[in-house]
Enzyme design. Sequence first.
Site, PDB file in Angstrom:
ATOM      1  N   ASN A  23       0.917  -1.200  -0.035  1.00 37.98           N
ATOM      2  CA  ASN A  23      -0.021  -0.035  -0.047  1.00 37.98           C
ATOM      3  C   ASN A  23       0.955   1.119   0.022  1.00 37.98           C
ATOM      4  OD1 ASN A  23      -1.789   1.984   0.403  1.00 37.98           O
ATOM      5  ND2 ASN A  23      -3.121   0.925   1.854  1.00 37.98           N
ATOM      6  N   ASP A  24       1.086   1.804  -1.250  1.00 39.78           N
ATOM      7  CA  ASP A  24       1.923   2.958  -1.377  1.00 39.78           C
ATOM      8  C   ASP A  24       1.425   4.141  -0.449  1.00 39.78           C
ATOM      9  OD1 ASP A  24       4.004   2.306  -3.349  1.00 39.78           O
ATOM     10  OD2 ASP A  24       2.470   2.558  -4.950  1.00 39.78           O
ATOM     11  N   CYS A  25       0.428   3.966  -0.185  1.00 41.99           N
ATOM     12  CA  CYS A  25      -0.214   5.277   0.988  1.00 41.99           C
ATOM     13  C   CYS A  25      -0.130   5.270   2.115  1.00 41.99           C
ATOM     14  CB  CYS A  25      -1.639   5.434   0.092  1.00 41.99           C
ATOM     15  SG  CYS A  25      -1.579   5.962  -1.533  1.00 41.99           S
ATOM     16  N   ASN A  41       1.874   5.497   4.708  1.00 39.93           N
ATOM     17  CA  ASN A  41       3.207   5.975   4.988  1.00 39.93           C
ATOM     18  C   ASN A  41       3.432   6.474   6.574  1.00 39.93           C
ATOM     19  OD1 ASN A  41       1.962   8.114   2.324  1.00 39.93           O
ATOM     20  ND2 ASN A  41       3.333   6.480   1.996  1.00 39.93           N
TER      21      ASN A  41
END
Length: 798
Positions: A483-485, A487
């Site tokens: 999940n690149d998001c 963070n």
Amino acid sequence: MKQYGYFDDDVREFVITDPATPWPWINYLGCEDFFSLVSNTAGGYCFCKDAKFRRILRYRYNGVPMDSGGRYYYIKDGDSVWNPGWKPCKTPLDRYECRHGMGYTRIIGEKGGLRCEVLFFVPQGGRCEVHRVRLTNTGAAVKRVQLWSFVEWCLWNASTDMENFQRNLSTGEVEVGDRILYHKTEYRERRDHYAFFGVNRPFDGFDTDRETFLGPYNGFDTPQQVFAGTSDNSVAHGWSPVASHRFDLTLEAGKSEELIFVLGYVENPPEAKFSALGIINKAPAEELLEAFGTPAKADAAFAALKGYWDGLLGRFQLESAVPELDRTVNIWNQYQCMVTFFMSRSASYFESGIGRGMGFRDSNQDLAGIVHLIPDRARQRILDIAATQFPDGGCYHQYQPLTKRGNHDIGGGFGDDPLWLIFGTVAYIKETGDFSILEEKVPFDNQPGTEKTLLEHLKISFARVADNLGPHGLPLIGRADWNDCLNLNCFSDNPDESFQTTENKTEGSRAESLMIAGLFVAEGKDFAELLSQPAVSADPAYVDEVREAVSRMETAVKQHGWDGEWFLRAYDYYGRKIGSSENAESKIFIESQGWCGMARIGADEGLCDKALDAASKYLECEYGLVLNAPAFSSYIKDYGEISSYPQGYKENGGIFCHNNPWVIIAEAMAGRADDAWRHYCKISPAFAKDQSLRKVEPYVFCQMVAGAEAAHPGEGKNSWLTGTAAWTWKTVSEFILGIKPQYDGLLVEPCIPQHIGSYRVRRRFREAEYDLTIRLTGKGGSFRIPYRPGFQALEIEL
Ligand code: GLC
Ligand code: GLC
């Protein structure tokens, strides 16, 4: 419910009957290194090798009207000016049809007794688009009509083409032949490539200067030359070079005229760039036009292309009682897997082709969709990807297809990335039996002299995660995991910085990911199995180490990753739970249910079943499983981009289709056929009923469909380039239909609802061809087919 088109399975086409689709419905042409995007109104662009650095046609993203720019043919028949694809003039047509097929698109427009049919394809072995234009006078009287072609050139670098006008408006250069119009901007200096737009007969007029053709302040819908019935024979110097040919045609009643246009790209060797001072060497362009420039040659090239796709798709064919399933498996899912493999996440109507190149994790996952189709290219891709790894096992998150070099802007540090190299390699070897790839020497960060075998790369990948654990013994997340998001080390409060590239706080971080934990266990088991193959002869002590690391991780997940009803998602920087019933929002996430479920962590204690029940209970909506629920209602600095999206969209409560297959596979592994099937049907476009609601192409999977909490649930976005393609392929072929490639053969182990009865799969596997009839009798279990070359027909009762 308004429908815009239908499937024509016999010819493997989707047929669009109304050009005003809710969003452009596109297709891809090309399967080597020349690629085109073509919409149902002939919009789009093409490039060679790299959508950023070798862009051939200019395209305006997010333009108004939608989808402006493409390869346009204008017809002037008396006072009526129209396009076969309806756009850009949007003159109402008597008949319109667009057929998107495998590597080609055919558009037919008809008006006032004149039919214009344009077949677009990229031939194999040719760096060009072929446009076969056929005009037919369907009326009873002679017709005098005019035809114009039109494309607008991009000045190669698609990024600076949109920015650097102080330079661009002065650099444009063209040359004009009697059949070919050349675009040679920057060829005078460091470029050794040019583009051309040719046609198989001399034209009656031409234009290469945009404003001269369109008229200042006109759009593509009102080209002044066309309305005046003229060409100005303009030669562009700077400004915006275009290419337009004009033909004045006389058509007898019932007769046709055919013109073959070739839009191509040429690279010349430095010593053969010019034929005279400043004059480009045109021979290769003339040859390319020659190669396809007669109806017979175009026919042959088109037949070869069809043959290529028939051969490819023939490698896995299903006959079942469910037409939607057959259509998905036999045609569109495999096709989308090919396109996704070619493009990674670079060029679509949602990806500009200038931002991202090939993703490390993306491209590894894409392999799962094509290893059975184009194993040689899969092999090369694995080696290219591995060469972007760092000696410490980390890797560039993305690399540029032209240079195959890692992208410095984004760098590395995504906790999950290295494990995907194991995933991709295992998929490749299970399909092909080619263990020799493990012995290939691959450099790190493309530095000559640093080569190690691919097997060493895999070991380093594994160690990278095994040795970077947090306080709970779970993998550190780094910049983000799949999940690149998510963070967790980013803490951005500056709207002007990108979540993807901004400096992360790592000192003292305790952020850990349960998604990576599940991935580590699943891939660790796969890795140990690979190492144990006789062909690998790995040190048994090392294999034990891998197994022990996996088992420690399982223990850690059971101890610290279980929330009571489902798997936690992560621990944040401060060591607080994410995806727990204790949280106010986003109490449950999909990724860890999928991955811990696929890894079968705690299966014996019933954890997987519980987690899957929870996924259905809390995440499922009418259109699929949402990523997290309830979605974040406001921005949370500690979590980053995930909470930046409005509820129900993208990674914040959207149905992020890519991860639905993880749950479906986990369901299948748990033997829960009805749940697996229900989730599968929900995200599969062939089962979607409402084309208007879905908005994007009904023939391909989307990255995201708006979730239950969205303002418009069910609306699709980011179609085409998504890991969903490869993952749904793996899901349906291996886990639902149950045809699983193994190192030593095929394992047939379906998990499909009883009511589907029996089905037949014809599958190529290495040098073998299997014709399998599988009858579901309810007794279940699996059936092993040891590999042996040649044909075998089997009836299997399970
Ligand atoms: C996009 C990216 C992929 C990422 C996913 C979830 O699809 O291409 O790498 O895993 O989003 O954020
Ligand atoms: C954004 C998107 C995500 C994608 C990433 C790639 O974060 O939400 O899906 O993977 O950009 O850079």
